[in-house]
Write an enzyme that holds these catalytic residues in place. Structure first.
Site, PDB file in Angstrom:
ATOM      1  N   LYS A   3       0.847  -1.206   0.000  1.00 42.75           N
ATOM      2  CA  LYS A   3       0.000   0.000   0.000  1.00 42.75           C
ATOM      3  C   LYS A   3       0.876   1.248   0.000  1.00 42.75           C
ATOM      4  CE  LYS A   3      -1.849   1.672   4.013  1.00 42.75           C
ATOM      5  NZ  LYS A   3      -1.637   3.114   4.262  1.00 42.75           N
ATOM      6  N   ASN A   4       1.872   1.283   0.896  1.00 42.06           N
ATOM      7  CA  ASN A   4       2.624   2.533   1.070  1.00 42.06           C
ATOM      8  C   ASN A   4       3.671   2.769  -0.005  1.00 42.06           C
ATOM      9  OD1 ASN A   4       0.997   2.940   3.216  1.00 42.06           O
ATOM     10  ND2 ASN A   4       2.533   2.517   4.783  1.00 42.06           N
ATOM     11  N   ARG A  16      -5.164  10.779   4.058  1.00 42.29           N
ATOM     12  CA  ARG A  16      -4.236  11.898   4.175  1.00 42.29           C
ATOM     13  C   ARG A  16      -3.024  11.729   3.274  1.00 42.29           C
ATOM     14  NH1 ARG A  16      -0.132  12.246   6.373  1.00 42.29           N
ATOM     15  NH2 ARG A  16      -0.374  14.373   7.101  1.00 42.29           N
ATOM     16  N   CYS A  67      -5.580  11.962  11.772  1.00 49.18           N
ATOM     17  CA  CYS A  67      -6.424  10.806  12.061  1.00 49.18           C
ATOM     18  C   CYS A  67      -6.191  10.456  13.527  1.00 49.18           C
ATOM     19  CB  CYS A  67      -6.099   9.660  11.121  1.00 49.18           C
ATOM     20  SG  CYS A  67      -4.422   9.100  11.285  1.00 49.18           S
ATOM     21  N   ARG A  88      -0.600  14.797  12.547  1.00 50.59           N
ATOM     22  CA  ARG A  88      -0.005  14.557  11.220  1.00 50.59           C
ATOM     23  C   ARG A  88      -0.003  15.837  10.370  1.00 50.59           C
ATOM     24  NH1 ARG A  88      -1.977   8.735   9.253  1.00 50.59           N
ATOM     25  NH2 ARG A  88      -0.073   8.898   8.005  1.00 50.59           N
ATOM     26  N   PRO A  89       0.688  16.876  10.861  1.00 52.38           N
ATOM     27  CA  PRO A  89       0.774  18.123  10.082  1.00 52.38           C
ATOM     28  C   PRO A  89       1.587  17.921   8.804  1.00 52.38           C
ATOM     29  CG  PRO A  89       2.288  18.167  11.919  1.00 52.38           C
ATOM     30  CD  PRO A  89       1.489  16.909  12.068  1.00 52.38           C
ATOM     31  N   ILE A  90       1.561  18.940   7.941  1.00 49.71           N
ATOM     32  CA  ILE A  90       2.360  18.832   6.701  1.00 49.71           C
ATOM     33  C   ILE A  90       3.312  20.025   6.589  1.00 49.71           C
ATOM     34  CG2 ILE A  90       0.639  17.450   5.451  1.00 49.71           C
ATOM     35  CD1 ILE A  90      -0.237  20.027   4.023  1.00 49.71           C
ATOM     36  N   ASP A  91       3.728  20.560   7.725  1.00 48.08           N
ATOM     37  CA  ASP A  91       4.611  21.746   7.731  1.00 48.08           C
ATOM     38  C   ASP A  91       5.908  21.498   6.962  1.00 48.08           C
ATOM     39  OD1 ASP A  91       4.741  19.955  10.043  1.00 48.08           O
ATOM     40  OD2 ASP A  91       6.461  21.133  10.666  1.00 48.08           O
ATOM     41  N   ASP A  95       4.294   1.005  12.128  1.00 49.55           N
ATOM     42  CA  ASP A  95       3.087   0.357  11.577  1.00 49.55           C
ATOM     43  C   ASP A  95       2.931  -1.084  12.041  1.00 49.55           C
ATOM     44  OD1 ASP A  95       3.168   1.994   8.309  1.00 49.55           O
ATOM     45  OD2 ASP A  95       2.675   2.685  10.320  1.00 49.55           O
ATOM     46  N   ARG A 142      -8.745  -0.744   4.381  1.00 50.68           N
ATOM     47  CA  ARG A 142      -7.931   0.320   3.755  1.00 50.68           C
ATOM     48  C   ARG A 142      -6.565  -0.219   3.359  1.00 50.68           C
ATOM     49  NH1 ARG A 142      -7.639   5.953   6.692  1.00 50.68           N
ATOM     50  NH2 ARG A 142      -6.257   6.137   4.892  1.00 50.68           N
TER      51      ARG A 142
HETATM   52  C1  EPZ Z   1       3.770   7.226   6.161  1.00 55.21           C
HETATM   53  O1  EPZ Z   1       2.946   8.241   6.697  1.00 55.21           O
HETATM   54  C2  EPZ Z   1       2.920   5.971   6.100  1.00 55.21           C
HETATM   55  N1  EPZ Z   1       1.775   6.191   5.228  1.00 55.21           N
HETATM   56  C3  EPZ Z   1       2.435   5.606   7.501  1.00 55.21           C
HETATM   57  O2  EPZ Z   1       1.699   4.378   7.394  1.00 55.21           O
HETATM   58  C4  EPZ Z   1       3.649   5.378   8.388  1.00 55.21           C
HETATM   59  O3  EPZ Z   1       3.219   5.111   9.705  1.00 55.21           O
HETATM   60  C5  EPZ Z   1       4.541   6.628   8.378  1.00 55.21           C
HETATM   61  O4  EPZ Z   1       4.894   6.966   7.016  1.00 55.21           O
HETATM   62  C6  EPZ Z   1       5.815   6.430   9.175  1.00 55.21           C
HETATM   63  O5  EPZ Z   1       6.529   5.354   8.652  1.00 55.21           O
HETATM   64  C7  EPZ Z   1       1.952   6.096   3.888  1.00 55.21           C
HETATM   65  O6  EPZ Z   1       3.045   5.861   3.400  1.00 55.21           O
HETATM   66  C8  EPZ Z   1       0.735   6.273   3.034  1.00 55.21           C
HETATM   67  P1  EPZ Z   1       5.649  10.741   8.253  1.00 55.21           P
HETATM   68  P2  EPZ Z   1       3.455   9.790   6.699  1.00 55.21           P
HETATM   69  O7  EPZ Z   1       5.520  11.966   7.437  1.00 55.21           O
HETATM   70  O8  EPZ Z   1       4.211  10.057   5.457  1.00 55.21           O
HETATM   71  C9  EPZ Z   1       5.327  14.060  11.656  1.00 55.21           C
HETATM   72  C10 EPZ Z   1      -0.141   2.940   7.645  1.00 55.21           C
HETATM   73  O9  EPZ Z   1      -0.637   2.402   8.640  1.00 55.21           O
HETATM   74  N2  EPZ Z   1       5.322  15.046  10.559  1.00 55.21           N
HETATM   75  O10 EPZ Z   1       6.920   9.949   8.191  1.00 55.21           O
HETATM   76  O11 EPZ Z   1       2.306  10.631   7.027  1.00 55.21           O
HETATM   77  C11 EPZ Z   1       4.044  13.240  11.677  1.00 55.21           C
HETATM   78  O12 EPZ Z   1       3.038  13.929  12.390  1.00 55.21           O
HETATM   79  C12 EPZ Z   1       0.292   4.393   7.717  1.00 55.21           C
HETATM   80  O13 EPZ Z   1       0.060   2.371   6.546  1.00 55.21           O
HETATM   81  C13 EPZ Z   1       5.351  16.414  10.890  1.00 55.21           C
HETATM   82  O14 EPZ Z   1       5.358  16.778  12.061  1.00 55.21           O
HETATM   83  O15 EPZ Z   1       4.454   9.732   7.937  1.00 55.21           O
HETATM   84  C14 EPZ Z   1       4.459  11.975  12.374  1.00 55.21           C
HETATM   85  O16 EPZ Z   1       4.418  12.166  13.778  1.00 55.21           O
HETATM   86  C15 EPZ Z   1       0.020   5.030   9.073  1.00 55.21           C
HETATM   87  N3  EPZ Z   1       5.342  17.330   9.879  1.00 55.21           N
HETATM   88  C16 EPZ Z   1       5.914  11.794  11.931  1.00 55.21           C
HETATM   89  O17 EPZ Z   1       6.340  13.070  11.417  1.00 55.21           O
HETATM   90  C17 EPZ Z   1       5.335  16.972   8.558  1.00 55.21           C
HETATM   91  O18 EPZ Z   1       5.353  17.860   7.688  1.00 55.21           O
HETATM   92  C18 EPZ Z   1       6.093  10.746  10.845  1.00 55.21           C
HETATM   93  O19 EPZ Z   1       5.293  11.128   9.776  1.00 55.21           O
HETATM   94  C19 EPZ Z   1       5.302  15.578   8.242  1.00 55.21           C
HETATM   95  C20 EPZ Z   1       5.312  14.636   9.257  1.00 55.21           C
END
Ligand code: EPZ
Length: 414
Positions: free
Chosen positions: A22-23, A92, A116, A121-124, A306, A398
């Site tokens: 999926k990812n 997201r 969620c 999960r911000p996107i800053d 995960d 999902r």
């Molecule tokens: C990906 O999410 C995966 N989803 C998640 O899998 C996985 O848990 C995660 O990476 C970590 O490995 C997909 O690939 C579709 P991150 P992503 O950006 O990209 C913080 C599942 O169950 N952050 O690495 O959203 C964020 O809040 C899902 O398949 C910021 O603060 O993860 C989190 O605490 C769940 N600002 C941490 O970083 C930002 O701009 C990791 O998030 C971006 C992220």
């Protein structure tokens, strides 16, 4: 019926083929928007998040065909730049469409992807990186508009190796003017797969410093290619931990042991005996799993967040006390109260769970609240004495293409 019924208490025995990741497939589908041609993706999982991503592609003008695990995306005549709220709010990870549409069209509007239950999960980091590449951003309510007169390569240093932010910068960089350097890039196998697809389409991406630095030289266009989506390491890890919880032995065809080395190390520590071959992973569980004094989730190549909930399900029955610490998300212990209702003895303390192994879990009516917690409840149900009903199975759908078939193949009663 939005629920799953499992009759547990029997050791597993059987084999199943692991679905496509999926990812990995989600960012690769977004990347097809950058291709002025037809992209063919093999081994795509038929799951709700992929169906959602296909809708998003169609909403910007891609023509998508999907049959028997193969998705073909014709992005030659895309025109749209706005992503419908109803799909973005459902998933997201649609945020990675931003980098792809900016790269191809120079403008995108998207409603803020919701957080969620597992965290805000911000996107800053995504937005800061875009700004460094010549993107202007404006917000109206919860709609975000990003536009550029032309993406220009730059050095982007991520404060945290975010998977999504790394993917978005790669997608924005492959057609940008000049060179983009990502420092502190995420190193998850899914990033590797995205780069593999993009290079197959003609992108120039170099991995440096063991993958924590990516150098992307912009090219003028990408052309259609064919790419196979790798097996889903989290689905494979889920079933390995399910076998540790329920006992018995399983063979997971197509599972990639390299992508699961941290998980296999923990499973060995719990007494599991595994073999890795060309065609997958075979695991035999011990009579009773041993406790693990301390495991913490980390970014790759550490133990994956995960597979944290699924590990709790396996350690619930361990001989001794274990501690699991979650360091990636701020609220990812939602499954604990449901496991306790099934007889587990565990309590959360800030970002840790202390687990005292018990002799048995018992079937109960429980409810999934999110994807991986729901999968963990299925694994606990396989180990529990009696019948378990798991409500809200749509969360599980999902990410798991055919969890019933997989569990039946592995000898579970579902
Ligand atoms: C990906 O999410 C995966 N989803 C998640 O899998 C996985 O848990 C995660 O990476 C970590 O490995 C997909 O690939 C579709 P991150 P992503 O950006 O990209 C913080 C599942 O169950 N952050 O690495 O959203 C964020 O809040 C899902 O398949 C910021 O603060 O993860 C989190 O605490 C769940 N600002 C941490 O970083 C930002 O701009 C990791 O998030 C971006 C992220």
């Amino acid at each position: 019926m939005d629920s799953i019924h499992i009759c547990g208490g029997y050791p597993l025995s059987g084999e199943t083929r692991i679905q496509g990741s999926k990812n990995a497939v989600l960012p690769i589908l977004a990347a097809t928007v950058l291709v002025d041609g037809v992209s063919t993706l093999d081994n795509c999982p038929d799951i709700a998040d992929v169906q959602c991503m296909v809708r998003l592609l169609q909403s910007v003008g891609c023509v998508v065909e999907w049959e028997n695990g193969q998705i073909r995306v014709d992005a030659r005549h895309i025109g749209g730049i706005s992503l419908p709220q109803k799909y973005v709010s459902r998933m997201r990870s649609s945020v990675v469409m931003m980098g792809a549409i900016l790269g191809r069209m120079g403008r995108v509007t998207i409603s803020y992807p919701g957080g969620c239950v597992i965290g805000k999960r911000p996107i800053d980091m995504h937005l800061e990186a875009f700004a460094r590449m010549g993107v202007a951003l404006s917000e109206e309510g919860n709609t975000l508009t990003a536009w550029t007169r032309g993406l220009s390569g730059n050095t982007v240093t991520l404060a945290f190796p975010s998977v999504g932010a790394t993917e978005n910068v790669i997608l924005a960089g492959v057609l940008a003017e000049g060179e983009t350097l990502i420092r502190n890039a995420a190193r998850e196998p899914e990033i590797e797969a995205l780069c593999g697809f993009l290079k197959c389409a003609g992108a120039d991406i170099q991995k440096e410093a063991g993958g924590s630095m990516l150098r992307i030289r912009g090219v003028s266009r990408l052309s259609g290619c064919r790419y196979r989506v790798p097996a889903d390491r989290i689905v494979a890890g889920t079933y390995l931990l399910g076998c540790m919880a329920a006992g018995g032995s399983v063979c997971l065809k197509g599972a990639d042991s390299d992508a699961l080395s941290a998980v296999l190390a923990v499973i060995a520590g719990m007494g599991g005996k595994y073999q890795c071959g060309q065609d997958g992973i075979t695991l035999t569980a011990p009579e009773r799993v041993q406790a693990i004094s301390y495991v913490k989730t980390e970014v790759y190549p550490g133990y994956p967040t995960d597979l944290q909930s699924q590990l709790l399900a396996a350690l619930a029955l361990a001989d001794g006390e274990s501690i699991v610490e979650e360091t990636v998300f701020e609220n990812r212990f939602r499954v604990v109260p449901e496991l306790v209702r099934m007889g587990a003895c565990m309590e959360t303390e800030k970002n840790r769970v202390i687990i005292r192994g018990v002799r048995a879990l018992y079937g109960k009516k429980v409810a999934a609240e999110e994807l991986r917690g729901g999968a963990a409840l299925c694994m606990a149900a396989l180990a529990a004495q009696g019948d378990t009903h798991i409500a809200n199975r749509h969360f599980i759908d999902r990410g798991y293409q055919a969890i019933e078939q997989d569990i039946r193949n592995l000898g579970g009663r579902i």
